[in-house]
Enzyme design. Sequence first.
Site, mmCIF file in Angstrom:
data_model
loop_
_atom_site.group_PDB
_atom_site.id
_atom_site.type_symbol
_atom_site.label_atom_id
_atom_site.label_comp_id
_atom_site.label_asym_id
_atom_site.label_seq_id
_atom_site.Cartn_x
_atom_site.Cartn_y
_atom_site.Cartn_z
ATOM 1 N N LEU A 45 0.687 -1.140 0.001
ATOM 2 C CA LEU A 45 0.008 -0.004 0.001
ATOM 3 C C LEU A 45 0.895 1.219 0.031
ATOM 4 C CD1 LEU A 45 -2.945 -0.795 2.499
ATOM 5 C CD2 LEU A 45 -3.043 -0.260 0.019
ATOM 6 N N ASP A 46 0.380 2.325 -0.711
ATOM 7 C CA ASP A 46 1.051 3.566 -0.824
ATOM 8 C C ASP A 46 1.321 4.116 0.714
ATOM 9 O OD1 ASP A 46 1.823 3.271 -3.566
ATOM 10 O OD2 ASP A 46 0.083 4.422 -4.065
ATOM 11 N N PRO A 47 2.213 4.755 0.975
ATOM 12 C CA PRO A 47 2.309 5.461 2.114
ATOM 13 C C PRO A 47 0.842 6.267 2.462
ATOM 14 C CG PRO A 47 4.396 5.981 1.240
ATOM 15 C CD PRO A 47 3.453 5.165 0.346
ATOM 16 N N ALA A 49 -2.164 5.792 1.534
ATOM 17 C CA ALA A 49 -3.156 4.686 1.767
ATOM 18 C C ALA A 49 -3.423 4.072 3.080
ATOM 19 C CB ALA A 49 -3.075 3.597 0.733
ATOM 20 N N ARG A 180 -4.131 4.804 -8.698
ATOM 21 C CA ARG A 180 -3.688 6.231 -9.321
ATOM 22 C C ARG A 180 -3.842 6.345 -10.665
ATOM 23 N NH1 ARG A 180 1.890 6.452 -7.730
ATOM 24 N NH2 ARG A 180 1.883 3.969 -7.434
#
Length: 312
Positions: A45-47, A49, A180
């Site tokens: 997971l992206d930071p 998120a 994204r």
Amino acid sequence: MTRRADNPALHGWLVIDKPAGITSARVVGAIKRVTGVKVGHAGTLDPLATGVLPLALGEATKTAQFATSGRKRYRFRVRWGVATDTDDREGDMLAESTARPDDASIIAALPHFTGTILQRPPAYSAIKIAGRRAYALARAGEAPELAARPVEIAGLRLLGMPDPDHADFEAEVGGGTYIRSLARDLAASLGTLGHIAELRRLQVGRFTEAQAISLERAVTLGHSLAASEHLLPIETALDDIPALAVTAAEAARLRHGQRIPLRDLRVHLPANPIDAEGIDKETLVSARHDRLVVALARVEDGALRPVRIINR
């Protein structure tokens, strides 16, 4: 105090509700420190998120690839009118647009983004190019132009529009899909620009938001995780793989890396039956004894060959 890595009680899955602002690697590191076991995750997971981050502990790490192959479900907010270099709110602004789509236009566009579509990954992604991560190239000022590739979007719906600048969505997607990119491309189709303002993952395969606990709670439990209801069985990630029951003697042979001729297999699981004589060539199965997986095995040349042995 930490448990030893060979403690059988610490083999299983832990679903963390990842907080915003930290990396998935940091979550893995925190759990590894308090448990003392090998830890892996099923899908970064992206930071920015939040949400479902399944962690594999101990022998469960051998099954992590099967957890990442399932569909994922997200809830996300798109910010219209601004493009960023990362396609999310953490990036630098690249361009602006005064155009804002209405709900009717958005709803009309959604069918074009469902099913199997071509999608170009973000420049800031973990995809490797000549041995280097795309995000590393982008940070060095060498942002790559990544080729579009097919991805599956099983479902996409508009949840609401809190104001003209934002819209909320929910999506169910297959592996390799970038939310994204979805936000960026949806905005372009509507004649504007856009990026992800908020992102929450609700589900990864069999792992759901209802099973998740906070990172803070998991760290507080520490070595007590093994005795809690939060540590899920290794088998949780294998529900979509055909299960083949084996006897105690057959389980012992598999654990020693030995092949078993299909004609010797005598039993099968009623809950997920598979006839030993009907197994196709190259089929991957979850070999189980007393309903616990002992090995992941593949059918080759009339025999069952263990490819991942689960020790506990």
